[in-house]
Every structure is written in C-alpha cells, then in structure tokens.
Design an enzyme around this catalytic site. Structure first.
Site, PDB file in Angstrom:
ATOM      1  N   LYS A   1       0.830  -1.202   0.000  1.00 55.39           N
ATOM      2  CA  LYS A   1       0.000   0.000   0.000  1.00 55.39           C
ATOM      3  C   LYS A   1       0.865   1.253   0.000  1.00 55.39           C
ATOM      4  O   LYS A   1       0.540   2.242  -0.646  1.00 55.39           O
ATOM      5  CB  LYS A   1      -0.943  -0.020   1.214  1.00 55.39           C
ATOM      6  CG  LYS A   1      -2.103  -0.988   1.013  1.00 55.39           C
ATOM      7  CD  LYS A   1      -2.829  -1.334   2.306  1.00 55.39           C
ATOM      8  CE  LYS A   1      -3.787  -2.508   2.059  1.00 55.39           C
ATOM      9  NZ  LYS A   1      -4.358  -3.058   3.288  1.00 55.39           N
TER      10      LYS A   1
ATOM     11  N   GLN B   1      -5.349  -2.347   9.935  1.00 59.45           N
ATOM     12  CA  GLN B   1      -5.228  -3.640   9.279  1.00 59.45           C
ATOM     13  C   GLN B   1      -5.830  -4.758  10.157  1.00 59.45           C
ATOM     14  O   GLN B   1      -5.527  -4.853  11.344  1.00 59.45           O
ATOM     15  CB  GLN B   1      -3.737  -3.911   9.009  1.00 59.45           C
ATOM     16  CG  GLN B   1      -3.457  -5.046   8.057  1.00 59.45           C
ATOM     17  CD  GLN B   1      -3.804  -4.738   6.611  1.00 59.45           C
ATOM     18  OE1 GLN B   1      -3.800  -3.603   6.177  1.00 59.45           O
ATOM     19  NE2 GLN B   1      -4.125  -5.772   5.867  1.00 59.45           N
TER      20      GLN B   1
ATOM     21  N   ASP C   1     -11.810   2.135   4.510  1.00 57.96           N
ATOM     22  CA  ASP C   1     -12.229   0.725   4.382  1.00 57.96           C
ATOM     23  C   ASP C   1     -13.739   0.620   4.172  1.00 57.96           C
ATOM     24  O   ASP C   1     -14.231  -0.390   3.659  1.00 57.96           O
ATOM     25  CB  ASP C   1     -11.904  -0.048   5.671  1.00 57.96           C
ATOM     26  CG  ASP C   1     -10.555  -0.768   5.652  1.00 57.96           C
ATOM     27  OD1 ASP C   1     -10.120  -1.195   4.571  1.00 57.96           O
ATOM     28  OD2 ASP C   1      -9.967  -0.912   6.743  1.00 57.96           O
TER      29      ASP C   1
HETATM   30  N1  LIG Z   1      -8.535  -3.120   7.422  1.00 61.97           N
HETATM   31  C1  LIG Z   1      -8.258  -3.993   6.450  1.00 61.97           C
HETATM   32  N2  LIG Z   1      -8.533  -3.677   5.168  1.00 61.97           N
HETATM   33  C2  LIG Z   1      -8.234  -4.544   4.160  1.00 61.97           C
HETATM   34  O1  LIG Z   1      -8.504  -4.245   2.971  1.00 61.97           O
HETATM   35  C3  LIG Z   1      -7.612  -5.792   4.476  1.00 61.97           C
HETATM   36  C4  LIG Z   1      -7.348  -6.071   5.817  1.00 61.97           C
HETATM   37  N3  LIG Z   1      -7.687  -5.169   6.774  1.00 61.97           N
HETATM   38  N4  LIG Z   1      -6.774  -7.242   6.163  1.00 61.97           N
HETATM   39  C5  LIG Z   1      -6.378  -8.221   5.201  1.00 61.97           C
HETATM   40  C6  LIG Z   1      -7.192  -8.135   3.920  1.00 61.97           C
HETATM   41  C7  LIG Z   1      -6.520  -8.752   2.731  1.00 61.97           C
HETATM   42  N5  LIG Z   1      -6.238  -7.677   1.810  1.00 61.97           N
HETATM   43  C8  LIG Z   1      -5.495  -7.791   0.641  1.00 61.97           C
HETATM   44  C9  LIG Z   1      -5.080  -6.695  -0.081  1.00 61.97           C
HETATM   45  C10 LIG Z   1      -4.283  -6.829  -1.206  1.00 61.97           C
HETATM   46  C11 LIG Z   1      -3.873  -8.059  -1.629  1.00 61.97           C
HETATM   47  C12 LIG Z   1      -2.977  -8.168  -2.806  1.00 61.97           C
HETATM   48  O2  LIG Z   1      -2.535  -7.179  -3.343  1.00 61.97           O
HETATM   49  N6  LIG Z   1      -2.642  -9.394  -3.288  1.00 61.97           N
HETATM   50  C13 LIG Z   1      -1.751  -9.593  -4.396  1.00 61.97           C
HETATM   51  C14 LIG Z   1      -0.512 -10.358  -4.018  1.00 61.97           C
HETATM   52  C15 LIG Z   1      -0.077 -10.243  -2.585  1.00 61.97           C
HETATM   53  C16 LIG Z   1       1.146 -11.070  -2.242  1.00 61.97           C
HETATM   54  O3  LIG Z   1       2.005 -11.274  -3.108  1.00 61.97           O
HETATM   55  O4  LIG Z   1       1.216 -11.513  -1.085  1.00 61.97           O
HETATM   56  C17 LIG Z   1      -2.471 -10.394  -5.465  1.00 61.97           C
HETATM   57  O5  LIG Z   1      -3.447 -11.056  -5.154  1.00 61.97           O
HETATM   58  O6  LIG Z   1      -2.003 -10.365  -6.609  1.00 61.97           O
HETATM   59  C18 LIG Z   1      -4.287  -9.166  -0.938  1.00 61.97           C
HETATM   60  C19 LIG Z   1      -5.086  -9.028   0.184  1.00 61.97           C
HETATM   61  C20 LIG Z   1      -6.696  -6.523   2.341  1.00 61.97           C
HETATM   62  N7  LIG Z   1      -7.274  -6.718   3.523  1.00 61.97           N
END
Ligand SMILES: Nc1nc(=O)c2c([nH]1)NC[C@@H]1CN(c3ccc(C(=O)N[C@@H](CCC(=O)O)C(=O)O)cc3)C=[N+]21
Length: 297
Positions: A52, A96, A119
């Site tokens: 982020k 988070q 969020d």
């Molecule tokens: N308050 C809060 N808000 C959230 O939005 C929130 C949270 N908590 N806790 C966890 C989950 C999960 N989440 C993700 C965001 C981006 C990827 C992401 O960018 N994934 C990449 C790869 C990531 C990697 O390589 O590990 C992809 O799918 O291509 C994944 C998961 C947001 N979350």
C-alpha cells in the site's frame, strides 16, 4: 477461450485515472494522505502494508504508517486512532485486520471518524451502503465490481452466487449487487459454511464470487460451462518456495478455468484491485474533507 481477467492491468488503469484527480487536488493546494495502522506483526499484514505504501508513492498520495505493539492494551490502539482523527494531513486510514485477540475489531472500527473510514467498515458507512447511498464502498467488493465492468460483464438480471458472508466482502458485495444501479440489478445468493448443497448454488449461477477464505473450495465440477468466476481468496499455504509459502485462491484454478467463460487468477486478480480501490477512497476522502470536487474513475 476462457478470458483471464487481469487485475494488475485494471488496477494500473485505475491508478492512472486517479493521478488526474490527485492533480486537481494539488492545484487546489491539497495532497491526499493515507495512513495504515498495524497492531502486532502478522507477516501477511506487513506485506499488504508495504504494498500500500508503494501504491501511494506511485500516484502521489502521502503515506503514513503507525505500528502498535501486539501486546499493548487496546487503549494504545484507540489513542492512535484518536490522533489520526485529529491529523489534518491524514484524509483516510485503515486499521489492518486481524487485530490481536485481546482487541475487539468492532470497538476499533467504531472509533474511526466515518469521513476518514476508507475501508468503509464503520457502522455509519455500512448503513449508508445498505441504504443505497454509499460514501466509501469497501475496497474488495468495489474492486470486484470494477473488474466485472472492465471485462464488460453485465450484472443486470444475472444470478450471482457469493460464497462467503464476511462483513468485509460477502455482505457488502451482496448489498451492492442487488442495488438498483447499472453495476447492480443482480439476483444474489449468499452461501456460507452451513449452506446445504453448495455445488447446486454455484452450478445455477451466471457469476460465482468465491470469498470464503478456504483454499480451492470451488472446483470445476461445481460449475456449469460459461460461468464467470471471481476468486477473492488470498490464502497463504506452506510450500517449497523462496518465501516458504504460495498464494492460493478459493478456486481450484485449472479445473474452474476449463468451465469458465472468464476467471480471475490469484495472485493478480482481485488483490491488486482491493489496493487500487483503497487509493480511490483516499482521493474521495480528501475531496470531501477539502471541499474540492474530484473526478473519480
Ligand atoms: N482493514 C483492512 N482492510 C483490508 O482491505 C484488508 C485487511 N484489513 N486485512 C487483510 C485483507 C486482505 N487484503 C489484501 C489486499 C491486497 C492483496 C494483494 O494485493 N494481493 C496480491 C498479491 C499479494 C502477495 O504477493 O502476497 C495479489 O493477489 O495479486 C491481498 C489481500 C486486504 N485486507
């Protein structure tokens, strides 16, 4: 041929379009600011927070980060939140999830100033969304809508089966998709761990959204030919790789791809969209707080 929907490409387009809105804000003397708060040291959370921060740099959003000790009392986190609510440089922030077990995430969310709740989890913002007057759409459901739109998949009149009833994906997405709106007008079924005959529900769908947090829960045998498959799962499973894990979706990709007309991969599908829509909400928050009209993608 099955279309593989490229979340990285769509997210990149959205970041480009947001850059224009950020310039409008800059011309008016304002720079949007996003803060992330991480309590504890969950490795997956640290990865997301780092990503982020990089996203923010790319588009010209000022990023802030606060670490809170995982063993600290809840009040320590609440103080951090109070400070962010007061900080005019921070237009939006997220705490988070998950937070440590001794902290109730609901107590956390209620303390976030709703105008900075990028969020979209605060009860006021949830209420507005359900009432059809959303201020901040939660990032993952909004990202799913944008992915469908980018692939020219119309939801109007379609049967959508959502697998998963979480407060952050399943519930808000169901609410958005049933709304009387161009990106809604769907007939939605929400399934979960107590659903009898899940496969019957996924087989009868035009669009399946897998958001249960269970690795490879949905496979090709549960789908009819021509289904659109959106995989929200980002499960880290132990594997013999450099990082010691691999990312696996809630969909068994190969067998599902054989049936699907379009499918999102993991990684590179919904995940990057979640991050792009967080930037979107931050730009929107800055516009609202600074009283500046911004054009959003
Ligand atoms: N308050 C809060 N808000 C959230 O939005 C929130 C949270 N908590 N806790 C966890 C989950 C999960 N989440 C993700 C965001 C981006 C990827 C992401 O960018 N994934 C990449 C790869 C990531 C990697 O390589 O590990 C992809 O799918 O291509 C994944 C998961 C947001 N979350």
């Amino acid at each position: 041929m099955t279309e593989i929907i490229d979340g990285n490409a769509v997210a990149s387009d959205i970041r480009d379009e947001l850059t224009d809105a950020i310039e409008t804000l800059a011309d008016a003397g304002s720079r949007p600011g996003l803060a992330t708060v991480l309590m504890g040291d969950d490795p997956a959370s640290q990865t997301y927070v780092n990503m982020k921060q990089r996203d923010c740099e790319e588009v010209g959003i000022e990023s802030h980060h606060v670490d809170v000790d995982g063993d600290a009392p809840p009040e320590k986190l609440f103080d951090t939140i109070a400070n962010l609510n007061e900080n005019d440089d921070v237009h939006g922030y997220i705490v988070q999830a998950p937070v440590p077990d001794h902290v109730d995430y609901r107590d956390v969310i209620r303390r976030v100033d709703p105008i900075k709740d990028v969020d979209g989890f605060h009860p006021e913002n949830v209420g507005r969304l359900v009432a059809g007057d959303a201020r901040f759409r939660p990032c993952t459901p909004h990202g799913v809508q944008k992915l469908l739109e980018s692939a020219e998949i119309d939801t109007e009149g379609k049967d959508v089966t959502i697998v998963g009833r979480s407060d952050i994906v399943g519930k808000p997405l169901a609410n958005l998709l049933i709304q009387k709106a161009e990106d809604g007008n769907a007939t939605v079924t929400v399934c979960h761990s107590r659903t009898d005959d899940l496969a019957a529900k996924t087989r009868s769908a035009d669009i399946v959204v897998a958001a249960a947090g269970v690795p490879e829960l949905i496979d090709g045998s549960m789908l009819e030919d021509g289904t659109v498959v959106i995989d929200v799962g980002v499960n880290r499973v132990d594997a013999d790789t450099d990082k010691g894990y691999e990312l696996v979706g809630d969909v068994e990709f190969e067998s599902a791809k054989a049936k699907a007309s379009a499918i999102t991969p993991v990684p590179g599908g919904v995940g990057p969209m979640t991050r792009a829509m967080l930037l979107y909400n931050t730009v929107k928050a800055a516009g609202l707080q600074e009283g500046i009209d911004v054009d959003l993608p």
